[in-house]
Design an enzyme around this catalytic site. Structure first.
Site, mmCIF file in Angstrom:
data_model
loop_
_atom_site.group_PDB
_atom_site.id
_atom_site.type_symbol
_atom_site.label_atom_id
_atom_site.label_comp_id
_atom_site.label_asym_id
_atom_site.label_seq_id
_atom_site.Cartn_x
_atom_site.Cartn_y
_atom_site.Cartn_z
ATOM 1 N N ILE A 14 0.826 -1.206 0.000
ATOM 2 C CA ILE A 14 0.000 0.000 0.000
ATOM 3 C C ILE A 14 0.863 1.260 0.000
ATOM 4 O O ILE A 14 0.609 2.206 -0.753
ATOM 5 C CB ILE A 14 -0.924 0.007 1.246
ATOM 6 C CG1 ILE A 14 -1.837 -1.220 1.224
ATOM 7 C CG2 ILE A 14 -1.746 1.305 1.312
ATOM 8 C CD1 ILE A 14 -2.722 -1.357 0.004
ATOM 9 N N THR A 121 -4.488 -1.234 8.696
ATOM 10 C CA THR A 121 -5.729 -1.765 9.272
ATOM 11 C C THR A 121 -5.488 -2.173 10.725
ATOM 12 O O THR A 121 -4.545 -2.916 11.016
ATOM 13 C CB THR A 121 -6.186 -2.982 8.453
ATOM 14 O OG1 THR A 121 -6.285 -2.575 7.083
ATOM 15 C CG2 THR A 121 -7.540 -3.481 8.927
ATOM 16 N N LYS A 206 -13.538 -0.013 7.920
ATOM 17 C CA LYS A 206 -12.628 -0.873 7.144
ATOM 18 C C LYS A 206 -12.803 -2.344 7.544
ATOM 19 O O LYS A 206 -12.932 -3.239 6.698
ATOM 20 C CB LYS A 206 -11.184 -0.432 7.416
ATOM 21 C CG LYS A 206 -10.125 -1.409 7.017
ATOM 22 C CD LYS A 206 -9.993 -1.505 5.532
ATOM 23 C CE LYS A 206 -9.032 -2.606 5.124
ATOM 24 N NZ LYS A 206 -8.675 -2.564 3.745
ATOM 25 N N ARG A 213 -17.351 -9.388 3.698
ATOM 26 C CA ARG A 213 -16.957 -10.272 2.584
ATOM 27 C C ARG A 213 -16.628 -11.672 3.117
ATOM 28 O O ARG A 213 -16.986 -12.682 2.511
ATOM 29 C CB ARG A 213 -15.761 -9.658 1.858
ATOM 30 C CG ARG A 213 -15.519 -10.204 0.467
ATOM 31 C CD ARG A 213 -14.792 -9.166 -0.370
ATOM 32 N NE ARG A 213 -14.244 -9.676 -1.599
ATOM 33 C CZ ARG A 213 -14.932 -9.814 -2.732
ATOM 34 N NH1 ARG A 213 -16.204 -9.487 -2.768
ATOM 35 N NH2 ARG A 213 -14.347 -10.258 -3.829
ATOM 36 N N HIS A 244 -32.301 -12.363 -7.588
ATOM 37 C CA HIS A 244 -33.124 -11.479 -6.746
ATOM 38 C C HIS A 244 -32.388 -10.147 -6.583
ATOM 39 O O HIS A 244 -31.175 -10.139 -6.346
ATOM 40 C CB HIS A 244 -33.337 -12.155 -5.378
ATOM 41 C CG HIS A 244 -34.297 -11.438 -4.494
ATOM 42 N ND1 HIS A 244 -33.989 -10.225 -3.906
ATOM 43 C CD2 HIS A 244 -35.550 -11.749 -4.087
ATOM 44 C CE1 HIS A 244 -35.014 -9.826 -3.187
ATOM 45 N NE2 HIS A 244 -35.986 -10.736 -3.281
ATOM 46 N N ARG A 246 -32.066 -8.065 -4.284
ATOM 47 C CA ARG A 246 -31.414 -7.743 -3.003
ATOM 48 C C ARG A 246 -30.572 -8.895 -2.458
ATOM 49 O O ARG A 246 -30.264 -8.929 -1.281
ATOM 50 C CB ARG A 246 -32.481 -7.321 -1.968
ATOM 51 C CG ARG A 246 -33.035 -5.926 -2.238
ATOM 52 C CD ARG A 246 -34.144 -5.547 -1.295
ATOM 53 N NE ARG A 246 -35.340 -6.337 -1.485
ATOM 54 C CZ ARG A 246 -36.207 -6.190 -2.491
ATOM 55 N NH1 ARG A 246 -36.006 -5.240 -3.399
ATOM 56 N NH2 ARG A 246 -37.270 -6.962 -2.612
ATOM 57 N N GLY A 257 -7.998 -16.314 1.253
ATOM 58 C CA GLY A 257 -6.589 -15.970 1.431
ATOM 59 C C GLY A 257 -6.360 -14.477 1.416
ATOM 60 O O GLY A 257 -7.283 -13.669 1.370
ATOM 61 N N CYS A 260 -5.774 -9.595 4.113
ATOM 62 C CA CYS A 260 -6.811 -8.723 4.677
ATOM 63 C C CYS A 260 -8.030 -9.483 5.170
ATOM 64 O O CYS A 260 -8.370 -9.430 6.350
ATOM 65 C CB CYS A 260 -7.221 -7.711 3.621
ATOM 66 S SG CYS A 260 -5.806 -6.807 3.005
ATOM 67 N N TYR A 315 -2.624 -16.122 -3.471
ATOM 68 C CA TYR A 315 -3.878 -16.150 -2.705
ATOM 69 C C TYR A 315 -5.103 -15.892 -3.568
ATOM 70 O O TYR A 315 -6.230 -16.203 -3.160
ATOM 71 C CB TYR A 315 -3.825 -15.191 -1.515
ATOM 72 C CG TYR A 315 -4.193 -13.758 -1.797
ATOM 73 C CD1 TYR A 315 -3.229 -12.829 -2.159
ATOM 74 C CD2 TYR A 315 -5.511 -13.326 -1.697
ATOM 75 C CE1 TYR A 315 -3.563 -11.520 -2.420
ATOM 76 C CE2 TYR A 315 -5.861 -12.014 -1.943
ATOM 77 C CZ TYR A 315 -4.882 -11.114 -2.304
ATOM 78 O OH TYR A 315 -5.228 -9.805 -2.562
ATOM 79 N N LYS A 316 -4.890 -15.323 -4.766
ATOM 80 C CA LYS A 316 -6.003 -15.214 -5.721
ATOM 81 C C LYS A 316 -5.444 -15.068 -7.127
ATOM 82 O O LYS A 316 -4.226 -14.938 -7.298
ATOM 83 C CB LYS A 316 -6.938 -14.061 -5.356
ATOM 84 C CG LYS A 316 -6.345 -12.696 -5.497
ATOM 85 C CD LYS A 316 -7.439 -11.663 -5.230
ATOM 86 C CE LYS A 316 -6.952 -10.263 -5.501
ATOM 87 N NZ LYS A 316 -8.016 -9.282 -5.304
HETATM 88 N N1 SAJ Z 1 -12.856 -15.076 -2.501
HETATM 89 C C1 SAJ Z 1 -13.769 -16.125 -2.489
HETATM 90 N N2 SAJ Z 1 -15.016 -15.894 -2.988
HETATM 91 C C2 SAJ Z 1 -15.386 -14.685 -3.482
HETATM 92 C C3 SAJ Z 1 -14.464 -13.632 -3.480
HETATM 93 C C4 SAJ Z 1 -13.197 -13.859 -2.976
HETATM 94 O O1 SAJ Z 1 -13.473 -17.239 -2.045
HETATM 95 O O2 SAJ Z 1 -16.539 -14.573 -3.933
HETATM 96 C C5 SAJ Z 1 -11.508 -15.286 -1.952
HETATM 97 C C6 SAJ Z 1 -10.380 -15.043 -2.962
HETATM 98 O O3 SAJ Z 1 -10.146 -16.175 -3.742
HETATM 99 C C7 SAJ Z 1 -9.224 -14.734 -2.038
HETATM 100 C C8 SAJ Z 1 -9.908 -14.024 -0.871
HETATM 101 O O4 SAJ Z 1 -11.280 -14.304 -0.967
HETATM 102 O O5 SAJ Z 1 -8.638 -15.929 -1.555
HETATM 103 C C9 SAJ Z 1 -9.700 -12.535 -0.821
HETATM 104 O O6 SAJ Z 1 -9.786 -11.989 -2.126
HETATM 105 P P1 SAJ Z 1 -10.616 -10.675 -2.468
HETATM 106 O O7 SAJ Z 1 -10.443 -10.379 -3.899
HETATM 107 O O8 SAJ Z 1 -11.999 -10.816 -1.980
HETATM 108 O O9 SAJ Z 1 -9.991 -9.561 -1.529
HETATM 109 P P2 SAJ Z 1 -8.498 -8.974 -1.302
HETATM 110 O O10 SAJ Z 1 -7.951 -9.581 -0.054
HETATM 111 O O11 SAJ Z 1 -7.667 -9.075 -2.526
HETATM 112 O O12 SAJ Z 1 -8.836 -7.438 -1.047
HETATM 113 C C10 SAJ Z 1 -9.758 -7.103 -0.038
HETATM 114 C C11 SAJ Z 1 -10.769 -6.118 -0.634
HETATM 115 N N3 SAJ Z 1 -11.878 -5.906 0.278
HETATM 116 C C12 SAJ Z 1 -13.168 -5.992 -0.110
HETATM 117 O O13 SAJ Z 1 -13.480 -6.277 -1.233
HETATM 118 C C13 SAJ Z 1 -14.200 -5.715 0.919
HETATM 119 C C14 SAJ Z 1 -10.051 -4.804 -0.944
HETATM 120 O O14 SAJ Z 1 -10.981 -3.830 -1.395
HETATM 121 C C15 SAJ Z 1 -9.340 -4.293 0.314
HETATM 122 O O15 SAJ Z 1 -8.658 -3.075 0.067
HETATM 123 C C16 SAJ Z 1 -8.320 -5.329 0.727
HETATM 124 O O16 SAJ Z 1 -9.042 -6.530 1.054
HETATM 125 C C17 SAJ Z 1 -7.581 -4.803 1.940
HETATM 126 O O17 SAJ Z 1 -6.469 -4.284 1.767
HETATM 127 O O18 SAJ Z 1 -8.158 -4.811 3.030
#
Ligand code: SAJ
Length: 424
Positions: A14, A121, A206, A213, A244, A246, A257, A260, A315-316
């Site tokens: 960051i 954070t 935050k 999520r 749906h 909502r 992973g 965050c 992690y992704k």
């Molecule tokens: N994942 C799932 N299912 C989903 C979405 C994600 O299993 O539907 C998994 C991904 O494969 C990964 C993990 O979640 O292993 C996290 O990935 P991510 O893309 O959801 O999030 P990060 O960690 O890359 O980034 C998050 C984001 N937060 C939100 O979307 C609320 C980002 O905006 C933040 O800035 C970041 O954390 C942070 O720095 O906190």
């Protein structure tokens, strides 16, 4: 010593892009880090994280002089703290050491009229209960002599620069003047809206975003287990549920992973007597390692003497970061199995501890595969016609099992090539 406009503390995922973007916005920025090797590698361009546009922006800033890198902090109008806040595995509480150390560094360079902004954070209350007293040990008073605010970064790894410039920003000061000073900095950085609040609400906002999520993904993961019991395709189920207006269920996977989302929920409940839902969601997501390994084991009959390929330890998808990676959890779990050989492929990860076996070579050797990361390379990879090693003896007599936990492979293509694809 001349005063910089901004001194950024910590040049990681960051801090570095924040410093580079601020320099690009016309500020005179000093990026400070205690890691001299990192500074050297950043200066000669050999250590820029895989992030679209970042290498160019850093080089441009250094060349123009708008950005300088230093192993000592400088006096500045704004001190922006972007250091890591890891989770202590044993207690599941924050390791606040780097924030404290950076705040002490600020303290010795704090001048009247400046503003300190914490971006790391942290659990609720950190800005007022930990950062403020350290800064005030300088003899200057927060709210009177200097401003103090918390402003969370919300950028998504992979699209950090674009999101830094477009995301809304929450700025929470310890008083109105601190909030206004923080807002003024971020207004020049982003085209998004600035939302003003107090410091503790900003810290919690935050944590709330990432915990939301995590809980949503936990629901998707639990749903996929229930769907399997009912012989229902969870992908179709979630797609239908989400029609749906909502409802928006996230996607299941091998766990959650990154630095965050698996961590911030623990910070949210760290000092609270509540948090059962948050903790349960964490447990559900952590249980996915065992669940996906068991899916493969059930198909292969046993993992003993099997060679298993794991595709993706980032992690992704399309990032190189392996922090808290679900793929690595799967690798570790498989390695605990008796006499199981694990081969890893990850085209994005460049880490000496993990040898990436090229896909063609890997497919020649394995009895089964677990896909744990949705890299583009996997979506476009053409499957070999079959595993060339002796097919595993399966319960139903067939072989070639792939557990695709990220729904990245095209099921039609792989089935046509003779593979049995199991998706979450
Ligand atoms: N994942 C799932 N299912 C989903 C979405 C994600 O299993 O539907 C998994 C991904 O494969 C990964 C993990 O979640 O292993 C996290 O990935 P991510 O893309 O959801 O999030 P990060 O960690 O890359 O980034 C998050 C984001 N937060 C939100 O979307 C609320 C980002 O905006 C933040 O800035 C970041 O954390 C942070 O720095 O906190």
């Amino acid at each position: 010593m001349t005063e910089a406009d901004v001194c950024v503390y910590g040049l990681g995922y960051i801090g570095l892009p924040t410093a580079a973007v601020l320099a690009d916005c016309g500020y005179d920025v000093t990026g400070y880090d205690i890691d001299e090797e990192l500074l050297r590698e950043l200066r000669d361009g050999t250590m820029i994280p895989e992030e679209e546009g970042l290498a160019t922006l850093v080089t441009d800033g250094l060349t123009s002089g708008a950005l300088s890198l230093s192993d000592t902090p400088v006096e500045a109008r704004y001190h922006v703290i972007c250091v890591p806040t890891p989770l202590q595995e044993d207690t599941r509480t924050v390791d606040i050491g780097s924030v404290e150390a950076a705040t002490w560094d600020v303290t010795s360079h704090l001048t009247p009229g400046s503003t300190v902004i914490l971006e790391s954070t942290v659990p609720p209350g950190t800005t007022t209960e930990i950062v403020k007293p350290i800064l005030e040990s300088s003899g200057l008073l927060a709210g009177e002599d200097f401003g103090l605010a918390f402003s969370p970064e919300t950028v998504l790894p992979g699209t950090i620069l674009a999101e830094l410039k477009s995301n809304d920003r929450i700025v929470g000061g310890i008083d109105d003047a601190s909030t206004a000073a923080g807002a003024a900095l971020y207004e020049s950085l982003t085209d998004g809206e600035i939302h003003e609040t107090d410091a503790t609400t900003a810290e919690m906002a935050k944590l709330t975003q990432n915990t939301f999520r995590d809980i949503n993904i936990a629901f998707a993961n639990e749903l996929t287990k229930i769907a399997r019991e009912n012989a229902v395709d969870s992908g179709e189920l979630i797609e239908l549920a989400n029609t749906h207006p909502r409802v928006s269920v996230h996607r299941p996977g091998p766990g959650v992973g990154g630095h965050c989302i698996p961590i911030d929920p623990w910070f949210l409940i760290e000092d609270s007597k509540h948090g059962d839902l948050v903790e349960t969601a964490r447990q559900v997501n952590e249980s996915m390692t065992e669940y996906v390994v068991e899916l493969l084991r059930a198909e292969l009959g046993t993992l003993k003497d099997r060679t298993i390929g794991v595709l993706g330890i980032a992690y992704k998808g399309n990032v190189s970061d392996i922090r808290e990676s679900s793929g690595l959890q799967v690798v570790n779990r498989l390695r605990q199995s008796d006499q199981t050989t694990v081969l890893i492929n990850d085209p994005h990860v460049n880490d000496g501890d993990f040898k990436s076996v090229p896909l063609d070579e890997l497919f020649e050797q394995v009895d089964g595969i677990i896909v744990t990361t949705d890299h583009d390379e996997y979506a476009t990879y053409t499957p070999p016609q079959e595993f060339s090693s002796e097919p595993a003896v399966l319960q139903d007599g067939s072989g070639k099992i792939i557990v695709d936990t990220k729904d990245v492979l095209d099921s039609g293509t792989w089935k046509n090539c003779g593979y049995r694809l199991i998706q979450l």
